[in-house]
Design an enzyme around this catalytic site. Sequence first.
Site, PDB file in Angstrom:
ATOM      1  N   SER A 218     -19.333  -4.428   9.296  1.00 39.29           N
ATOM      2  CA  SER A 218     -19.733  -5.768   9.718  1.00 39.29           C
ATOM      3  C   SER A 218     -18.532  -6.470  10.338  1.00 39.29           C
ATOM      4  CB  SER A 218     -20.239  -6.579   8.517  1.00 39.29           C
ATOM      5  OG  SER A 218     -21.422  -6.025   8.002  1.00 39.29           O
ATOM      6  N   GLY A 220     -18.719  -9.769  11.497  1.00 42.09           N
ATOM      7  CA  GLY A 220     -19.023 -11.186  11.548  1.00 42.09           C
ATOM      8  C   GLY A 220     -19.820 -11.523  12.791  1.00 42.09           C
ATOM      9  N   GLY A 223     -20.819  -8.877  15.534  1.00 47.09           N
ATOM     10  CA  GLY A 223     -21.812  -7.829  15.356  1.00 47.09           C
ATOM     11  C   GLY A 223     -21.395  -6.735  14.406  1.00 47.09           C
ATOM     12  N   GLY A 249     -24.471 -10.022   5.010  1.00 51.43           N
ATOM     13  CA  GLY A 249     -24.205  -8.599   4.811  1.00 51.43           C
ATOM     14  C   GLY A 249     -25.285  -7.915   4.004  1.00 51.43           C
ATOM     15  N   ASP A 250     -25.858  -8.619   3.027  1.00 53.36           N
ATOM     16  CA  ASP A 250     -26.932  -8.044   2.223  1.00 53.36           C
ATOM     17  C   ASP A 250     -28.180  -7.813   3.071  1.00 53.36           C
ATOM     18  OD1 ASP A 250     -25.179  -8.361   0.073  1.00 53.36           O
ATOM     19  OD2 ASP A 250     -25.974 -10.357  -0.394  1.00 53.36           O
TER      20      ASP A 250
END
Length: 306
Positions: A218, A220, A223, A249-250
């Site tokens: 990830s 942020g 992308g 993120g989840d």
Amino acid sequence: MIVTVTPNPALDISYRVEHVGIGASHRVRSVHERAGGKGLNVSRVLHDQGIATLATAPVGGALGDAVRDDLTAAGIEHSLLPVSGPTRRTIAVVADEGTPGEATLFNEPGSHLGEADWRRFRELVAARLDGASVLVCSGSLPPGCTVDSYAELVRDAHARAVLAVVDTAGPALLAAAEAGADVVKPNAAELRETTGHDDPLAGAQQLRERGAAAVVVSLGPDGMLTVTGEGVWRAAPPFAVSGNPTGAGDAAVAALAAGIERQEPWPARLRRAVAWSAAAAAAPVAGELDHRVFRDIADRIEVEHL
């Protein structure tokens, strides 16, 4: 069925106040409580999208009961192991006068999870893997667990022909990669902490060399980067999304697990992961998607084959 594991769950408590000041008294305008922890957030997103999921976690005390009650009220299927240590709290303070979506966080440490409790929890998870397609292991490990705890679950999943996704950092991430996790998903900071590489591509390649089948990083608002045996891809949202990044993120992990279950090609998995992540950042609380943002962004994500 996608089974999620949250070894260090929490009751997430959100306070809304007018403003936050160090050393000041604050009148709380509203309080919101819900079951929290990265794996539980993954299950919440999957459930919201109509994808079958089972959430597992060790819980204890009155706060553990509150976690169970919230999952039941939300209709999320769960199998929770009662343990003696109390479930922790995480507290988010959101100020009306602050930046939209910005929160001041207080995260309690988890209770000690002893060897006997971990063995019982591992047996509970293993029993729920029969008929499952994907196992998702998310978040920090509580005190008492070893760096190999997630690696053990990866091997348990593979013994039952279940694919394993791991979202953690540090030595536990390295151990999961060495156990052959099918996907590991650190963010850029976690990847740097784990591998020592500032370059996400170099860090991801190191985790692949350690044994992970695929690495999704990830980045942020920039992308995501994916490194697999089939190729390297990068995808980014077409515009910046303001809001609360907690839970983004989840949501990405939930999208990856759904894509794996559906045997989609990697570009499609990555496109959904970026879309769900952005939609989660725009939502007020973790575990939810802003469906308006999702509709605006889903068909406009470009995936580049590097």
